[in-house]
Design a protein around this motif. Sequence first.
Motif, PDB file in Angstrom:
ATOM      1  N   LYS A 123       0.790  -1.190   0.076  1.00  0.00           N
ATOM      2  CA  LYS A 123       0.169   0.083  -0.081  1.00  0.00           C
ATOM      3  C   LYS A 123       0.616   1.437  -0.039  1.00  0.00           C
ATOM      4  O   LYS A 123       0.350   2.411  -0.090  1.00  0.00           O
ATOM      5  N   ASP A 124       2.184   0.973   0.239  1.00  0.00           N
ATOM      6  CA  ASP A 124       3.114   2.173   0.273  1.00  0.00           C
ATOM      7  C   ASP A 124       4.220   2.357  -0.712  1.00  0.00           C
ATOM      8  O   ASP A 124       4.688   3.190  -0.488  1.00  0.00           O
ATOM      9  N   TYR A 125       4.110   1.320  -1.424  1.00  0.00           N
ATOM     10  CA  TYR A 125       5.728   1.574  -2.129  1.00  0.00           C
ATOM     11  C   TYR A 125       5.269   1.637  -3.710  1.00  0.00           C
ATOM     12  O   TYR A 125       4.201   1.195  -4.279  1.00  0.00           O
ATOM     13  N   SER A 126       6.239   2.071  -4.505  1.00  0.00           N
ATOM     14  CA  SER A 126       6.075   2.889  -5.791  1.00  0.00           C
ATOM     15  C   SER A 126       7.292   2.188  -6.547  1.00  0.00           C
ATOM     16  O   SER A 126       8.548   2.652  -6.101  1.00  0.00           O
ATOM     17  N   VAL A 127       6.963   1.087  -7.390  1.00  0.00           N
ATOM     18  CA  VAL A 127       8.196   0.382  -7.968  1.00  0.00           C
ATOM     19  C   VAL A 127       8.604   1.147  -9.358  1.00  0.00           C
ATOM     20  O   VAL A 127       7.678   1.372 -10.412  1.00  0.00           O
ATOM     21  N   ARG A 128       9.734   1.619  -9.552  1.00  0.00           N
ATOM     22  CA  ARG A 128      10.260   2.168 -10.660  1.00  0.00           C
ATOM     23  C   ARG A 128      11.793   2.218 -10.898  1.00  0.00           C
ATOM     24  O   ARG A 128      12.673   1.957  -9.958  1.00  0.00           O
ATOM     25  N   GLU A 129      12.275   2.549 -11.961  1.00  0.00           N
ATOM     26  CA  GLU A 129      13.823   2.582 -12.482  1.00  0.00           C
ATOM     27  C   GLU A 129      14.619   3.629 -11.348  1.00  0.00           C
ATOM     28  O   GLU A 129      13.970   4.738 -11.174  1.00  0.00           O
ATOM     29  N   MET A 130      15.434   2.914 -10.804  1.00  0.00           N
ATOM     30  CA  MET A 130      16.429   3.725  -9.891  1.00  0.00           C
ATOM     31  C   MET A 130      17.841   3.521 -10.201  1.00  0.00           C
ATOM     32  O   MET A 130      18.030   2.325 -10.587  1.00  0.00           O
ATOM     33  N   SER A 131      18.517   4.448  -9.873  1.00  0.00           N
ATOM     34  CA  SER A 131      19.960   4.111 -10.018  1.00  0.00           C
ATOM     35  C   SER A 131      20.537   4.023  -8.769  1.00  0.00           C
ATOM     36  O   SER A 131      20.307   4.687  -7.714  1.00  0.00           O
ATOM     37  N   LEU A 132      21.258   2.880  -8.739  1.00  0.00           N
ATOM     38  CA  LEU A 132      21.688   2.503  -7.370  1.00  0.00           C
ATOM     39  C   LEU A 132      22.951   3.143  -6.991  1.00  0.00           C
ATOM     40  O   LEU A 132      22.881   3.824  -5.704  1.00  0.00           O
ATOM     41  N   SER A 133      23.844   4.130  -7.694  1.00  0.00           N
ATOM     42  CA  SER A 133      24.542   5.084  -7.276  1.00  0.00           C
ATOM     43  C   SER A 133      23.784   6.290  -6.444  1.00  0.00           C
ATOM     44  O   SER A 133      24.366   6.573  -5.474  1.00  0.00           O
ATOM     45  N   GLN A 134      22.714   6.786  -7.248  1.00  0.00           N
ATOM     46  CA  GLN A 134      22.045   7.624  -6.729  1.00  0.00           C
ATOM     47  C   GLN A 134      21.367   7.404  -5.378  1.00  0.00           C
ATOM     48  O   GLN A 134      21.606   8.089  -4.205  1.00  0.00           O
ATOM     49  N   VAL A 135      20.981   6.402  -4.973  1.00  0.00           N
ATOM     50  CA  VAL A 135      20.113   5.987  -3.496  1.00  0.00           C
ATOM     51  C   VAL A 135      21.538   5.863  -2.632  1.00  0.00           C
ATOM     52  O   VAL A 135      21.302   5.935  -1.339  1.00  0.00           O
ATOM     53  N   VAL A 136      22.321   5.184  -2.946  1.00  0.00           N
ATOM     54  CA  VAL A 136      23.684   4.931  -2.283  1.00  0.00           C
ATOM     55  C   VAL A 136      24.198   6.205  -1.752  1.00  0.00           C
ATOM     56  O   VAL A 136      24.005   6.450  -0.503  1.00  0.00           O
ATOM     57  N   HIS A 137      24.231   7.115  -2.551  1.00  0.00           N
ATOM     58  CA  HIS A 137      24.704   8.569  -2.126  1.00  0.00           C
ATOM     59  C   HIS A 137      23.636   9.234  -1.197  1.00  0.00           C
ATOM     60  O   HIS A 137      24.021  10.204  -0.316  1.00  0.00           O
ATOM     61  N   GLN A 138      22.524   9.158  -1.496  1.00  0.00           N
ATOM     62  CA  GLN A 138      21.339   9.740  -0.678  1.00  0.00           C
ATOM     63  C   GLN A 138      21.384   9.220   0.757  1.00  0.00           C
ATOM     64  O   GLN A 138      21.206   9.841   1.597  1.00  0.00           O
ATOM     65  N   ALA A 139      21.803   7.764   0.627  1.00  0.00           N
ATOM     66  CA  ALA A 139      21.761   7.093   2.084  1.00  0.00           C
ATOM     67  C   ALA A 139      22.715   7.653   2.735  1.00  0.00           C
ATOM     68  O   ALA A 139      22.850   7.911   4.023  1.00  0.00           O
ATOM     69  N   ILE A 140      24.041   8.038   2.258  1.00  0.00           N
ATOM     70  CA  ILE A 140      25.408   8.379   2.850  1.00  0.00           C
ATOM     71  C   ILE A 140      24.882   9.727   3.276  1.00  0.00           C
ATOM     72  O   ILE A 140      25.267  10.239   4.434  1.00  0.00           O
ATOM     73  N   ALA A 141      24.161  10.682   2.457  1.00  0.00           N
ATOM     74  CA  ALA A 141      24.017  12.149   2.729  1.00  0.00           C
ATOM     75  C   ALA A 141      23.012  12.010   4.082  1.00  0.00           C
ATOM     76  O   ALA A 141      22.953  12.968   5.029  1.00  0.00           O
ATOM     77  N   ASP A 142      22.170  11.010   4.307  1.00  0.00           N
ATOM     78  CA  ASP A 142      21.116  10.940   5.160  1.00  0.00           C
ATOM     79  C   ASP A 142      21.995  10.906   6.686  1.00  0.00           C
ATOM     80  O   ASP A 142      21.605  10.929   7.893  1.00  0.00           O
ATOM     81  N   ASN A 143      23.330  10.033   6.621  1.00  0.00           N
ATOM     82  CA  ASN A 143      23.915   9.716   7.644  1.00  0.00           C
ATOM     83  C   ASN A 143      25.328  10.515   7.732  1.00  0.00           C
ATOM     84  O   ASN A 143      26.315   9.863   8.498  1.00  0.00           O
ATOM     85  N   LYS A 144      25.550  11.598   7.170  1.00  0.00           N
ATOM     86  CA  LYS A 144      26.619  12.452   7.097  1.00  0.00           C
ATOM     87  C   LYS A 144      27.173  12.657   8.445  1.00  0.00           C
ATOM     88  O   LYS A 144      28.417  12.563   8.876  1.00  0.00           O
ATOM     89  N   TYR A 145      26.487  13.094   9.361  1.00  0.00           N
ATOM     90  CA  TYR A 145      26.908  13.590  10.490  1.00  0.00           C
ATOM     91  C   TYR A 145      27.399  12.355  11.406  1.00  0.00           C
ATOM     92  O   TYR A 145      28.425  12.367  12.198  1.00  0.00           O
TER      93      TYR A 145
END
Length: 337
Positions: A178-200
């Motif tokens: 009920k809450d997910y949306s499957v679409r094409e995504m770049s692994l590089s982009q999602v990895v860098h976003q996760a790193i930014a979420d935990n930068k501190y």
Amino acid sequence: MNSRRYWKNRIPFLLTNLICMVALIVFLLVCGNSISVVLLILVVWAVVLLSGLFLTYWKRKQQMQKLLDMAGWLSERYLISEVMELPEQAEDQVYYQLLKMAGKSMLEQIGEVRRERLEYKEYIEQWIHEIKTPITAMKLLCENHRTDWTKELLLELEKTNRFTEQALYYARSEHTEKDYSVREMSLSQVVHQAIADNKYLLLQSGVRLEVEEMADTVYSDEKWVRFILNQLIANVVKYRSGQPVLRFSTRRQQDQVILVVEDNGIGISPADLPRVFEKGFTGQNGRMVQQSTGIGLYLCKRLCDKLGIGIAAESSGQGTAISLAFHINCLIHEVQG
């Protein structure tokens, strides 16, 4: 149906017939009947009695086996009274009515529990969304007024945000569709976003990052995959050793793209490795790290199962590698190749 118990329950009936047979023998002999006549009557009696008992036993056994088979096919066995036929015997009908009453009571209780769970889930989701506003506001205040203590505060706010996200995804993990949306995504982009979420957290812990070039794209839900990576990054910091290193890499394996999150931390004991994805399991490392809850990897596994992502953990006693396997179809494989 237990045959021995069935016949044991028939002992009073058989004893009653035996006593009646003895009384009949005495009566017939006193009346002057011959032994052959008495024996003929007893044989007929015994044949009719035993035939009736064995026929009743066979019929009851068939009925009971049918009920057991029906119960085995049902996923909710408390609904057995809804699918079974009305019994012919009066005493069986009493048990049938009792089963109907018990089933109705169970359905009412299950409905009540489900309503309570739904209300609690909705409350948790609403509370988390409300608490995110002051967390975001505090982060903005700290980033606009950089001092040593605001850096510490930003780290704690990052942890608070991660814990609230964990609670939110735990509440939603039962019904991810009920809450997910499957679409094409770049692994590089999602990895860098996760790193930014935990930068501190990564800066404060002195983690050295090694991110290999990733040209692969996969089909999945970016938000849920990002949450899984956040949990893995938090574990890397939690179980770090010496100069911590966090490495991200990908590789192709048949019709899969494997994203590997690897560290050089304290690793996982071989005895604990098969159970790391169990709910609440912390293992030997959990006894050394007091913040361990056994929920992070459990949630990762649960969400991966819902999204069709394979997840596996490897450790040789020094460092840990978590692999996320994304399936790709032939068309996507050819385009990316």
